[in-house]
Design an enzyme around this catalytic site. Sequence first.
Site, PDB file in Angstrom:
ATOM      1  N   VAL A 103      40.400  35.187  40.589  1.00 48.68           N
ATOM      2  CA  VAL A 103      39.802  33.844  40.608  1.00 48.68           C
ATOM      3  C   VAL A 103      40.659  32.880  41.428  1.00 48.68           C
ATOM      4  O   VAL A 103      40.133  32.008  42.126  1.00 48.68           O
ATOM      5  CB  VAL A 103      39.577  33.312  39.165  1.00 48.68           C
ATOM      6  CG1 VAL A 103      40.897  33.064  38.451  1.00 48.68           C
ATOM      7  CG2 VAL A 103      38.719  32.062  39.171  1.00 48.68           C
ATOM      8  N   ASP A 185      35.965  32.592  32.636  1.00 50.20           N
ATOM      9  CA  ASP A 185      36.244  33.128  31.310  1.00 50.20           C
ATOM     10  C   ASP A 185      37.325  34.181  31.393  1.00 50.20           C
ATOM     11  O   ASP A 185      37.457  34.871  32.399  1.00 50.20           O
ATOM     12  CB  ASP A 185      34.979  33.760  30.716  1.00 50.20           C
ATOM     13  CG  ASP A 185      34.508  34.937  31.555  1.00 50.20           C
ATOM     14  OD1 ASP A 185      33.799  34.715  32.549  1.00 50.20           O
ATOM     15  OD2 ASP A 185      34.889  36.081  31.235  1.00 50.20           O
ATOM     16  N   GLY A 327      34.050  38.622  35.869  1.00 45.37           N
ATOM     17  CA  GLY A 327      34.121  37.335  35.187  1.00 45.37           C
ATOM     18  C   GLY A 327      35.165  36.453  35.841  1.00 45.37           C
ATOM     19  O   GLY A 327      35.354  36.519  37.067  1.00 45.37           O
ATOM     20  N   GLU A 328      35.831  35.631  35.036  1.00 46.32           N
ATOM     21  CA  GLU A 328      36.875  34.685  35.490  1.00 46.32           C
ATOM     22  C   GLU A 328      36.291  33.519  36.289  1.00 46.32           C
ATOM     23  O   GLU A 328      36.986  32.564  36.586  1.00 46.32           O
ATOM     24  CB  GLU A 328      37.933  35.361  36.387  1.00 46.32           C
ATOM     25  CG  GLU A 328      38.733  36.452  35.754  1.00 46.32           C
ATOM     26  CD  GLU A 328      39.776  37.044  36.716  1.00 46.32           C
ATOM     27  OE1 GLU A 328      39.925  36.554  37.848  1.00 46.32           O
ATOM     28  OE2 GLU A 328      40.446  38.009  36.303  1.00 46.32           O
ATOM     29  N   GLY A 329      35.022  33.652  36.742  1.00 43.42           N
ATOM     30  CA  GLY A 329      34.455  32.705  37.695  1.00 43.42           C
ATOM     31  C   GLY A 329      34.304  33.325  39.078  1.00 43.42           C
ATOM     32  O   GLY A 329      33.802  32.688  40.008  1.00 43.42           O
TER      33      GLY A 329
END
Lengths: 362, 362
Positions: A103, A185, A327-329
């Site tokens: 991210v 996240d 995830g993570e963005g």
Amino acid sequence: MTDALDLADLVERIGLPDADAHAAGAARQARLTKPAGALGRLEELSLWLCSVQGACPPRPLDRVRVVLFAGDHGVARTAATSAYPPEVTAQMVLNFLAGGAAVNVLARQNGASVRVVDMAVDADYAELGAAVPDDVTRYRVRRSSGSIDREDALTREQAEEAFRAGLRIADEEVDSGADLLIPGDMGIGSTTPSAVLVGLLCGIDPARVVGRGTGIDDDTWMRKTAAVRDAMRRGRPLKGDSIGLLAAVGGADLAATTGFLLGAAARRTPVLLDGVVSCAAALVAHRIAFRSRAWWLAGTRSTEPAQRAALERLDLDPIVDYGLRLGEGTGALVALPILAAAGSTLREMATFDEAGVSDRES
Amino acid sequence: MTDALDLADLVERIGLPDADAHAAGAARQARLTKPAGALGRLEELSLWLCSVQGACPPRPLDRVRVVLFAGDHGVARTAATSAYPPEVTAQMVLNFLAGGAAVNVLARQNGASVRVVDMAVDADYAELGAAVPDDVTRYRVRRSSGSIDREDALTREQAEEAFRAGLRIADEEVDSGADLLIPGDMGIGSTTPSAVLVGLLCGIDPARVVGRGTGIDDDTWMRKTAAVRDAMRRGRPLKGDSIGLLAAVGGADLAATTGFLLGAAARRTPVLLDGVVSCAAALVAHRIAFRSRAWWLAGTRSTEPAQRAALERLDLDPIVDYGLRLGEGTGALVALPILAAAGSTLREMATFDEAGVSDRES
């Protein structure tokens, strides 16, 4: 912290994007030096930007902010639903703060910035020998969460507190000038409550909503599916009570993300959704205030079945379909330059008149 | 200009990308702080970058260059196969030089630059009252082309000259430090010869290879399909003679693009293909030297059936599927940030060891 959460007031504050700006965008698109429709879906994205900004042409996305909500999940420890040990959540928080995660790399590449918010990480950073800024831990409501297959993730008060933190963080970011928000996240086990929420709100059987998460084997998948089934049974009576549902089978990261999404919509700020965690929160947010959906685009289609189901239910067609499942963005960040390109073409291209180019013979 | 074109020598100069760098990339991918495979297709793209650069981690793409080959096509005038009048080609050349077209906007957004090369535009810019730099017209081989449904587009000498110009331009760009090349195109009528080349080289019937181009109506589509059928009949005996084929049913822009693609491969320089024109040229280039294919990625899937067929034949899975059909290089530029993101993650992410993050329990 203490006054009751007034969802009705929040719902009332969420309006719809600007239809006039959308129409102005469509009129401008038709005059650009290219055949009508030749930029494909970029054209549709450019009109969405007009409508959420209330401006034609749309402004550049100069201040994109990823807010990454981190939290641990008790179910990962008790039911061993992940391929990674729970310690990884805290380790990754430190990796985010050091700028070494995916991210961070993708945010740098896009001129975006990342804020890490620890909602419920199961760690004492001092014990780990790490100095973590107060800003990161300010909103933590507890360490980890109850194992949702057998107990509530949070008390109702904790769920409200986390939800309210998400609302407040959206306000803080918009006040600081954010023009696009991305919910990120991190949490070992977080795909388990996400699958539960999606399964309940979309009416899908556990086995069809559980994916491979970080890459689990068949035995782990079976344990995870059993946990999701048990949690769905616990959550089913609460479908009409969104905060209660987040307390029973969600978690502090999911509750905060839900509040964040609604807070962004209340502040007329567009959001690019990411993977299964943000999309599960989006389903809950949509149930609270259906108009919030108009402020969101989906960045990516994940390999997680629950994410796909949530997007389908929300009628969101993701910008990128790329087999991402981190995830993570990151999924939203991969899609971000395409959204930015859409805005740039509508803002910067010459019109037929300006360029002295003949339009089609009609 | 005068010595015979030695295709055999060119073919010999085209090698394959670096398998060792690809393997080193895969080993590094496995150590990054994320579950294996979680970045989906970005991981595959990052390894491709390693292999074409011969370096792990891959270097940033600092000097991306779009070379836009412009040319008119006689068939657009005689058979009226386009929705736009042929004058638009020259008008758009001026729009490119003024920076107002979609390709300019998307190039600026990505830090890329655009070079416009007039191979056969049917215009006298001075008569239009426009000052066009010599650099733009230096390689022009003629004005427009023969109408391919009834006559050759070019003489063989003109086709060789255009092909050679493409080779030389690739050399010029690589010598100037380009690290990724994008073939752009502009030419009213250019989807007609492109459809003919794809139809012939992929063995597809005219009606299945002809698309709506810039947005033609049913009558125009029928005229276009008849022209493609006639041109395919004329071109069929030349399938084994690529330069002869480009002369008979191609055009100077297509011949130059074919040379450009092969020149880039000979210089071990990666290419992002764009729409139907560049993909038709890629089919011809692949027929001349099949190893050239290893140096290309497809940026976008166009709505033109000929482009889709060419990609399928070349076994290229485009980075973005977005309903684009503009050409100019825009489809490649929309995909470029995704390729750049792939490289950045492999270059900049921390490894498990560096970040002190636990890998999965194995």
